[in-house]
Design a protein around this motif. Sequence first.
Motif, PDB file in Angstrom:
ATOM      1  N   UNK A  43      47.237  26.845 -89.518  1.00 30.44           N
ATOM      2  CA  UNK A  43      47.148  25.465 -89.992  1.00 30.44           C
ATOM      3  C   UNK A  43      46.204  24.697 -89.090  1.00 30.44           C
ATOM      4  N   UNK A  44      45.645  23.622 -89.640  1.00 26.69           N
ATOM      5  CA  UNK A  44      44.814  22.702 -88.864  1.00 26.69           C
ATOM      6  C   UNK A  44      45.564  21.415 -88.566  1.00 26.69           C
ATOM      7  N   UNK A  45      46.494  21.042 -89.430  1.00 22.69           N
ATOM      8  CA  UNK A  45      47.434  19.955 -89.175  1.00 22.69           C
ATOM      9  C   UNK A  45      48.819  20.599 -88.999  1.00 22.69           C
ATOM     10  N   UNK A  51      61.164  17.186 -87.902  1.00 21.91           N
ATOM     11  CA  UNK A  51      60.924  17.053 -86.466  1.00 21.91           C
ATOM     12  C   UNK A  51      59.442  17.060 -86.093  1.00 21.91           C
ATOM     13  N   UNK A  52      58.535  17.195 -87.068  1.00 19.41           N
ATOM     14  CA  UNK A  52      57.102  17.221 -86.767  1.00 19.41           C
ATOM     15  C   UNK A  52      56.329  16.432 -87.812  1.00 19.41           C
ATOM     16  N   UNK A  53      55.113  16.020 -87.423  1.00 23.51           N
ATOM     17  CA  UNK A  53      54.234  15.305 -88.342  1.00 23.51           C
ATOM     18  C   UNK A  53      52.847  15.942 -88.305  1.00 23.51           C
ATOM     19  N   UNK A  54      51.995  15.546 -89.243  1.00 28.61           N
ATOM     20  CA  UNK A  54      50.639  16.075 -89.299  1.00 28.61           C
ATOM     21  C   UNK A  54      49.824  15.700 -88.068  1.00 28.61           C
ATOM     22  N   UNK A 117      48.473  21.133 -98.890  1.00 35.47           N
ATOM     23  CA  UNK A 117      47.422  20.387 -99.577  1.00 35.47           C
ATOM     24  C   UNK A 117      46.816  19.305 -98.684  1.00 35.47           C
ATOM     25  N   UNK A 118      47.625  18.654 -97.871  1.00 33.07           N
ATOM     26  CA  UNK A 118      47.126  17.537 -97.072  1.00 33.07           C
ATOM     27  C   UNK A 118      46.007  17.968 -96.137  1.00 33.07           C
ATOM     28  N   UNK A 122      42.323  16.666 -96.125  1.00 31.01           N
ATOM     29  CA  UNK A 122      41.968  15.970 -94.898  1.00 31.01           C
ATOM     30  C   UNK A 122      40.661  16.455 -94.305  1.00 31.01           C
ATOM     31  N   UNK A 123      40.424  17.757 -94.331  1.00 28.55           N
ATOM     32  CA  UNK A 123      39.221  18.330 -93.731  1.00 28.55           C
ATOM     33  C   UNK A 123      38.187  18.757 -94.762  1.00 28.55           C
TER      34      UNK A 123
END
Length: 290
Positions: A43-45, A51-54, A117-118, A122-123
Motif C-alpha cells: 500500500x501507499x496509504x 485504529x489507523x488512517x490514510x 480505491x482511495x 490519491x496518487x
Amino acid sequence: MDIALHLPRFDLPGGPRSLPSVLAATARAADQTGFSALTLMDHWFQMEQPETTAHDPMLEGYTTLGYLAAQTQHLSLGLLVTGVTYRHPGLLAKTVTTLDVLSGGRALLGIGAAWYEREHHGLGIPFPPVTERFERLEETLQICRQMWSQDTGPYTGHHYQLAETICSPAPLQQPAPPIVIGGMGEKKTLRLVARYGDACNLFAFDPAEIARKLDALARHCDNQDRNPAEIKKTIIGHFDPLTDPDAFLTTMQAYARLGIQQVWVNPTGPDPAAWTARVGEHILPKLHEL
C-alpha cells in the motif's frame, strides 16, 4: 506448521528516523529464531481502520524488502499481497527477480486483485472495475510465468502486450520464485490459485470457513488436473500468540488438521523486535510440532 511475520504498520516510537533500526532488528529477530517468511503490505496509504488512517506512515513495499534482504539470511521475503494495478507486469517480474537475486534466492511473489480505491485516486493510478482487475491479475500471472521461463518472445493479452519477455539475470530460485495468491473468492481467486499458484493465502476467520475454501480449491484443482497437495495452504488472521499461548496453539491445531502449513502473525505493542523474539523462542518450537 510454520510461522511467518507480517508487518502492516510503521507508526512506531521514534518516528521515521527510527524505522531503519527497528525494522532491521525485527527482521533479524525473525530470521534468527526460525520464522519462515517476512512480508509487508503493498500500500501507499495506510489502510483506513478503527485504529489507523490514510495519513499514518506507510513505506513502499519492494524498496523496504530490498533493505531487509541485506539484514537477513534465511527468511523468504515478499508482499502480502502485491496489488496487480500498482505496477506493470513486466516491471513487477523484474522487481521480484532482482529481489530474488540480491537476497540469494529468497523472494516470493504475493499477489492479488487490489482493492484500496482511495490510494489509487490519491496518487493518480487507474482503478478499473473488479472484473477487469481479475483479468489483469490473470494476465500478470501469465507474464510472470513466461518471464521466469526460457521463453523470451512476445506476450499478447487483452490488457498487456509485451514485445520481448527478457529477464536477465534469471531468478536464483528455479523454476521460479513461489507465487502466493491472496484472497478467498471461490469463483475467481481460488481458480487462479489452482491454475497458477504455488500457495494460497486465506483469511482465518474460523476453521469451518477455511475448510469450505479448501474444498473449493480442491474442486478447481480437479478441473485443472492438478494435485491440491502441490499448493501450500497458508492463513493470516488477527492472532497474538503471546496473549494466550495455549489458546493460540489449540486454534492452530484445528487449522493444521485441515492441511494449513503456515500462519502469518502481526507484532503488537511498541517493540516489534522484542515481540518477534519472544514468539520465536516460546511459540515457534511448539507450533512446529503440529
